[in-house]
Write a protein that holds these residues in place. Structure first.
Motif, PDB file in Angstrom:
ATOM      1  N   VAL A  18      43.785  70.736   9.661  1.00  0.00           N
ATOM      2  CA  VAL A  18      44.021  71.730   8.610  1.00  0.00           C
ATOM      3  C   VAL A  18      43.495  71.201   7.280  1.00  0.00           C
ATOM      4  O   VAL A  18      43.710  70.034   6.941  1.00  0.00           O
ATOM      5  CB  VAL A  18      45.529  72.048   8.491  1.00  0.00           C
ATOM      6  N   CYS A  40      50.246  68.698  12.640  1.00  0.00           N
ATOM      7  CA  CYS A  40      48.824  68.873  12.349  1.00  0.00           C
ATOM      8  C   CYS A  40      48.308  67.669  11.567  1.00  0.00           C
ATOM      9  O   CYS A  40      49.073  66.957  10.920  1.00  0.00           O
ATOM     10  CB  CYS A  40      48.611  70.146  11.521  1.00  0.00           C
ATOM     11  N   GLY A  56      42.221  75.212  10.669  1.00  0.00           N
ATOM     12  CA  GLY A  56      42.918  76.047   9.707  1.00  0.00           C
ATOM     13  C   GLY A  56      42.561  75.629   8.296  1.00  0.00           C
ATOM     14  O   GLY A  56      42.370  74.443   8.012  1.00  0.00           O
TER      15      GLY A  56
END
Length: 182
Positions: free
Chosen positions: A24, A43, A85
């Motif tokens: 991310v 993450c 992301g």
């Protein structure tokens, strides 16, 4: 020093679609509320901000890689890298949009939330250069699959006029069903 706040409800709503282990990118991360939220979910996060003093806020958390970079005046520090992301909140620098598109991996999510025209009645920002025009965020996400979009006034955490979007880059096998959050 930036105050530590809870992650945006919009980011939390759509961020659950990113699994543990996802890479991310938190753009203009400020105090790191979103970087920390994604890291706590397992993450790996790259957090970018021009304020180099923010690095100390992340301490020894190996899941968060902080990069001090002025992305408005300097080169894009993540050229060639892609992320599952990308999250951007309360930040608008229109020339950055092509770099964000390039940095979004196939199947990746862009979660974006910032102020829109009409916000001046609530306070800052009020400069039109930092406020999205009607439909501007949708247009900036052309070519992505929009999962959610809102344009209006919010009351929490404080009154503001905003636009926010969650959009997904197409990936091989996109005929599979995507389970959207409630």
């Amino acid at each position: 020093m930036h105050a530590i706040e809870a992650a945006s409800p919009w980011v939390q709503r759509w961020g659950v679609l990113l699994p543990a282990g996802a890479a991310v990118l938190d753009v203009a991360c400020g105090g790191g509320r979103h970087a920390r939220w994604f890291a706590q979910r397992g993450c790996t996060v790259t957090a970018v901000d021009r304020d180099a003093t923010l690095a100390a806020q992340f301490g020894a958390d190996r899941r968060i890689d902080f990069i001090a970079a002025d992305i408005e005046r300097g080169p894009w520090p993540l050229a060639g890298r892609q992320f599952d992301g990308i999250v951007v909140t309360h930040y608008l620098h229109r020339p950055l949009w092509p770099a964000l598109h390039s940095a979004l991996a196939a199947g990746g999510l862009l979660i974006y939330e910032t102020f829109a025209q009409g916000n001046a009645r609530f306070g800052r920002p009020s400069n039109p250069d930092f406020l999205l025009a009607p439909g501007e965020l949708l247009a900036a996400c052309a070519g992505l699959h929009v999962l959610g979009y809102e344009d209006g006034v919010i009351e929490v955490p404080k009154p503001a006029r905003i636009q926010r979007i969650c959009a997904r880059r197409a990936a091989p096998g996109d005929l599979d069903l995507l389970h959207l959050p409630g």
